[in-house]
Scaffold this motif. Structure first.
Motif, PDB file in Angstrom:
ATOM      1  N   GLN A 235       0.819  -1.209   0.000  1.00 57.29           N
ATOM      2  CA  GLN A 235       0.000   0.000   0.000  1.00 57.29           C
ATOM      3  C   GLN A 235       0.853   1.260   0.000  1.00 57.29           C
ATOM      4  O   GLN A 235       0.448   2.294  -0.547  1.00 57.29           O
ATOM      5  CB  GLN A 235      -0.948  -0.007   1.208  1.00 57.29           C
ATOM      6  CG  GLN A 235      -1.941  -1.159   1.219  1.00 57.29           C
ATOM      7  CD  GLN A 235      -2.753  -1.237  -0.055  1.00 57.29           C
ATOM      8  OE1 GLN A 235      -3.327  -0.238  -0.496  1.00 57.29           O
ATOM      9  NE2 GLN A 235      -2.826  -2.420  -0.659  1.00 57.29           N
ATOM     10  N   GLY A 236       2.039   1.181   0.613  1.00 55.42           N
ATOM     11  CA  GLY A 236       2.941   2.330   0.602  1.00 55.42           C
ATOM     12  C   GLY A 236       3.425   2.650  -0.801  1.00 55.42           C
ATOM     13  O   GLY A 236       3.449   3.818  -1.227  1.00 55.42           O
ATOM     14  N   LYS A 237       3.810   1.613  -1.550  1.00 55.42           N
ATOM     15  CA  LYS A 237       4.245   1.819  -2.938  1.00 55.42           C
ATOM     16  C   LYS A 237       3.075   2.303  -3.799  1.00 55.42           C
ATOM     17  O   LYS A 237       3.247   3.151  -4.685  1.00 55.42           O
ATOM     18  CB  LYS A 237       4.827   0.529  -3.504  1.00 55.42           C
ATOM     19  CG  LYS A 237       6.141   0.107  -2.860  1.00 55.42           C
ATOM     20  CD  LYS A 237       6.793  -1.060  -3.559  1.00 55.42           C
ATOM     21  CE  LYS A 237       5.996  -2.336  -3.438  1.00 55.42           C
ATOM     22  NZ  LYS A 237       6.692  -3.499  -4.025  1.00 55.42           N
ATOM     23  N   LYS A 238       1.890   1.771  -3.530  1.00 55.20           N
ATOM     24  CA  LYS A 238       0.693   2.186  -4.266  1.00 55.20           C
ATOM     25  C   LYS A 238       0.393   3.672  -4.018  1.00 55.20           C
ATOM     26  O   LYS A 238       0.031   4.419  -4.942  1.00 55.20           O
ATOM     27  CB  LYS A 238      -0.489   1.320  -3.827  1.00 55.20           C
ATOM     28  CG  LYS A 238      -1.839   1.715  -4.416  1.00 55.20           C
ATOM     29  CD  LYS A 238      -2.919   0.802  -3.848  1.00 55.20           C
ATOM     30  CE  LYS A 238      -4.314   1.253  -4.264  1.00 55.20           C
ATOM     31  NZ  LYS A 238      -5.355   0.389  -3.659  1.00 55.20           N
ATOM     32  N   MET A 239       0.600   4.117  -2.767  1.00 57.45           N
ATOM     33  CA  MET A 239       0.343   5.509  -2.412  1.00 57.45           C
ATOM     34  C   MET A 239       1.277   6.455  -3.172  1.00 57.45           C
ATOM     35  O   MET A 239       0.863   7.508  -3.659  1.00 57.45           O
ATOM     36  CB  MET A 239       0.519   5.702  -0.907  1.00 57.45           C
ATOM     37  CG  MET A 239       0.058   7.046  -0.372  1.00 57.45           C
ATOM     38  SD  MET A 239       0.331   7.162   1.411  1.00 57.45           S
ATOM     39  CE  MET A 239      -0.702   5.791   1.979  1.00 57.45           C
ATOM     40  N   VAL A 240       2.549   6.043  -3.268  1.00 51.30           N
ATOM     41  CA  VAL A 240       3.522   6.864  -4.004  1.00 51.30           C
ATOM     42  C   VAL A 240       3.121   6.959  -5.475  1.00 51.30           C
ATOM     43  O   VAL A 240       3.156   8.039  -6.079  1.00 51.30           O
ATOM     44  CB  VAL A 240       4.946   6.273  -3.865  1.00 51.30           C
ATOM     45  CG1 VAL A 240       5.921   6.989  -4.804  1.00 51.30           C
ATOM     46  CG2 VAL A 240       5.428   6.379  -2.431  1.00 51.30           C
ATOM     47  N   LYS A 241       2.723   5.833  -6.067  1.00 53.86           N
ATOM     48  CA  LYS A 241       2.322   5.817  -7.480  1.00 53.86           C
ATOM     49  C   LYS A 241       1.106   6.704  -7.723  1.00 53.86           C
ATOM     50  O   LYS A 241       1.041   7.447  -8.706  1.00 53.86           O
ATOM     51  CB  LYS A 241       2.018   4.392  -7.928  1.00 53.86           C
ATOM     52  CG  LYS A 241       3.239   3.484  -8.001  1.00 53.86           C
ATOM     53  CD  LYS A 241       2.839   2.068  -8.400  1.00 53.86           C
ATOM     54  CE  LYS A 241       4.036   1.134  -8.390  1.00 53.86           C
ATOM     55  NZ  LYS A 241       3.655  -0.266  -8.728  1.00 53.86           N
ATOM     56  N   ASN A 242       0.124   6.626  -6.819  1.00 52.87           N
ATOM     57  CA  ASN A 242      -1.097   7.410  -6.986  1.00 52.87           C
ATOM     58  C   ASN A 242      -0.853   8.899  -6.770  1.00 52.87           C
ATOM     59  O   ASN A 242      -1.448   9.747  -7.444  1.00 52.87           O
ATOM     60  CB  ASN A 242      -2.176   6.922  -6.021  1.00 52.87           C
ATOM     61  CG  ASN A 242      -2.699   5.542  -6.370  1.00 52.87           C
ATOM     62  OD1 ASN A 242      -2.496   5.059  -7.485  1.00 52.87           O
ATOM     63  ND2 ASN A 242      -3.361   4.898  -5.424  1.00 52.87           N
ATOM     64  N   GLN A 243       0.035   9.211  -5.815  1.00 53.87           N
ATOM     65  CA  GLN A 243       0.272  10.608  -5.446  1.00 53.87           C
ATOM     66  C   GLN A 243       1.128  11.332  -6.483  1.00 53.87           C
ATOM     67  O   GLN A 243       0.839  12.460  -6.861  1.00 53.87           O
ATOM     68  CB  GLN A 243       0.959  10.658  -4.072  1.00 53.87           C
ATOM     69  CG  GLN A 243       1.114  12.057  -3.495  1.00 53.87           C
ATOM     70  CD  GLN A 243      -0.204  12.635  -3.011  1.00 53.87           C
ATOM     71  OE1 GLN A 243      -1.107  11.899  -2.628  1.00 53.87           O
ATOM     72  NE2 GLN A 243      -0.327  13.956  -3.039  1.00 53.87           N
ATOM     73  N   TRP A 244       2.197  10.665  -6.939  1.00 57.96           N
ATOM     74  CA  TRP A 244       3.153  11.343  -7.827  1.00 57.96           C
ATOM     75  C   TRP A 244       3.222  10.725  -9.228  1.00 57.96           C
ATOM     76  O   TRP A 244       4.019  11.167 -10.052  1.00 57.96           O
ATOM     77  CB  TRP A 244       4.543  11.334  -7.181  1.00 57.96           C
ATOM     78  CG  TRP A 244       4.602  12.228  -5.981  1.00 57.96           C
ATOM     79  CD1 TRP A 244       4.625  13.608  -5.971  1.00 57.96           C
ATOM     80  CD2 TRP A 244       4.614  11.829  -4.608  1.00 57.96           C
ATOM     81  NE1 TRP A 244       4.664  14.075  -4.687  1.00 57.96           N
ATOM     82  CE2 TRP A 244       4.661  13.011  -3.813  1.00 57.96           C
ATOM     83  CE3 TRP A 244       4.610  10.598  -3.948  1.00 57.96           C
ATOM     84  CZ2 TRP A 244       4.691  12.971  -2.425  1.00 57.96           C
ATOM     85  CZ3 TRP A 244       4.638  10.573  -2.564  1.00 57.96           C
ATOM     86  CH2 TRP A 244       4.675  11.743  -1.818  1.00 57.96           C
ATOM     87  N   GLU A 245       2.405   9.700  -9.476  1.00 56.16           N
ATOM     88  CA  GLU A 245       2.318   9.059 -10.791  1.00 56.16           C
ATOM     89  C   GLU A 245       3.688   8.599 -11.304  1.00 56.16           C
ATOM     90  O   GLU A 245       4.076   8.878 -12.442  1.00 56.16           O
ATOM     91  CB  GLU A 245       1.659  10.010 -11.802  1.00 56.16           C
ATOM     92  CG  GLU A 245       0.228  10.364 -11.438  1.00 56.16           C
ATOM     93  CD  GLU A 245      -0.435  11.251 -12.479  1.00 56.16           C
ATOM     94  OE1 GLU A 245       0.297  11.762 -13.358  1.00 56.16           O
ATOM     95  OE2 GLU A 245      -1.654  11.432 -12.419  1.00 56.16           O
ATOM     96  N   ARG A 246       4.416   7.924 -10.444  1.00 50.69           N
ATOM     97  CA  ARG A 246       5.723   7.368 -10.801  1.00 50.69           C
ATOM     98  C   ARG A 246       6.019   6.218  -9.857  1.00 50.69           C
ATOM     99  O   ARG A 246       5.351   6.030  -8.832  1.00 50.69           O
ATOM    100  CB  ARG A 246       6.823   8.424 -10.686  1.00 50.69           C
ATOM    101  CG  ARG A 246       6.969   9.013  -9.280  1.00 50.69           C
ATOM    102  CD  ARG A 246       8.228   9.834  -9.136  1.00 50.69           C
ATOM    103  NE  ARG A 246       8.303  10.518  -7.858  1.00 50.69           N
ATOM    104  CZ  ARG A 246       8.634   9.941  -6.697  1.00 50.69           C
ATOM    105  NH1 ARG A 246       8.905   8.643  -6.669  1.00 50.69           N
ATOM    106  NH2 ARG A 246       8.681  10.645  -5.580  1.00 50.69           N
TER     107      ARG A 246
END
Length: 360
Positions: A235-246
């Motif tokens: 979920q932490g990696k998913k949050m980064v992807k959703n927040q900064w699209e990378r």
């Protein structure tokens, strides 16, 4: 594509395997996880051995005592003794970490494969007369697809728990052996009590089932432990992807992995104390914990106690805090090990998949 070949095809000889890149994705994930686990465990092995010594003795744990314990071990047994039992650890960790990561990715793949592809097909597109509406719909569906490419927290918890329990069942005898090696001291004359000695001794005295002593608290602790750790990491990696699209950077992956390890180990630590005592108390004579920690050990117990006896004696002798002895050591060791293992696994897996894509 070589990534699509299956283990069955390879076993049957339908696919020529000439390099690691020709192996099925699941096997490559197992290798990646195994290598990541070995590196992480080797880095924290000295802290792990000291923690086990405290866990199976009556000595009061204080983090400030650790440097003096390290010095005593080096004086009594030499520098290499800090990694005593690490060979058993590596033999265990490669399949343990490999199976764990492989099973998590397998569960993740199976869960995601059941989800519908939301993109519009050509016939549906033709029915949209207004291009602006069509663009809005497709953008919305693409965002939905991005969400579908990652597990929900509950799915992550389920996949992580399955992965943890599977890896424990497959490698538990090696974990028991590692724990016993960690507290064994050298016999007079310097004769070595190594991995094969401990395995053979256990089987001779207690049979094959003796290799699984302590498996109950291990599984009870592993379900929330692995589930929580994998959930926070995913979920932490998913949050980064959703927040900064990378994709997360290496530092971000290490921080996420460290937080995952900290939360997972803290919540289930009493199970670890119970497991370690079941693996050693009444089973190992001549514990090095007695001489290193300058305290009365538990090796004088002649008959190995059962789970409830372990819990009762620990509570009576050391109170509720006894179930958390050495936890502050885990707050150092755990995040370091998890940040290394999760990050290295992701890096090796990405590198392998990129190589396979280049080959195919």
């Amino acid at each position: 594509s070589s990534s699509n070949c299956t283990a069955t095809q390879i076993m049957a000889g339908d696919t020529d395997v000439t390099s690691i890149w020709d192996l099925p994705e699941e096997i490559r994930n197992l290798i990646s996880g195994g290598l990541a686990g070995i590196l992480a465990k080797s880095v924290v092995a000295p802290l792990d051995r000291i923690k086990i010594m405290f866990q199976v003795s009556t000595a009061e744990f204080r983090l400030r005592k650790v440097p003096s314990v390290v010095q005593t071990i080096i004086e009594q047994e030499g520098l290499s003794a800090l990694w005593r039992g690490n060979t058993a650890t590596m033999l265990r960790v490669f399949p343990y970490a490999g199976i764990q990561f492989m099973m998590f990715d397998f569960c993740k793949k199976e869960i995601l494969s059941d989800r519908e592809n939301p993109y519009l097909n050509d016939s549906v597109r033709d029915n949209f007369r207004n291009k602006e509406i069509l663009d809005d719909v497709e953008e919305s569906l693409c965002q939905g697809e991005h969400q579908r490419s990652a597990l929900t927290p509950l799915e992550s918890l389920f996949a992580g728990s399955i992965a943890g329990v599977t890896s424990v069942l497959a490698t538990y005898p090696l974990d028991l052996t590692r724990a016993q090696l960690a507290i064994l001291r050298k016999t007079e004359g310097g004769s070595k009590q190594g991995f094969t000695y401990v395995i053979r001794s256990t089987v001779c005295k207690r049979g094959i089932t003796g290799l699984y002593r302590g498996i109950t608290p291990t599984i009870l602790g592993m379900i929330p432990y692995a589930g929580l750790a994998f959930t926070i990491n995913e979920q932490g990696k998913k949050m980064v992807k959703n927040q900064w699209e990378r994709e997360p950077t290496t530092i971000e992956r290490m921080v996420i992995g460290a937080i995952a390890g900290l939360c997972g180990q803290t919540g289930t630590y009493p199970f670890e104390i119970t497991r370690r005592r079941m693996q050693t108390v009444g089973l190992v004579s001549g514990s090095s914990a007695e001489s290193v920690l300058h305290t009365k050990g538990l090796s004088s117990v002649k008959s190995p106690p059962n789970l409830m006896q372990i819990v009762k004696s620990l509570y009576v002798g050391e109170g509720v805090l006894g179930f958390f002895k050495g936890l502050s050591m885990n707050w150092i060791k755990g995040p370091v090990a998890f940040s290394i293992s999760f990050t290295v696994y992701d890096k090796i897996k990405v590198a392998m998949n990129s190589k396979v894509a280049g080959v195919t």
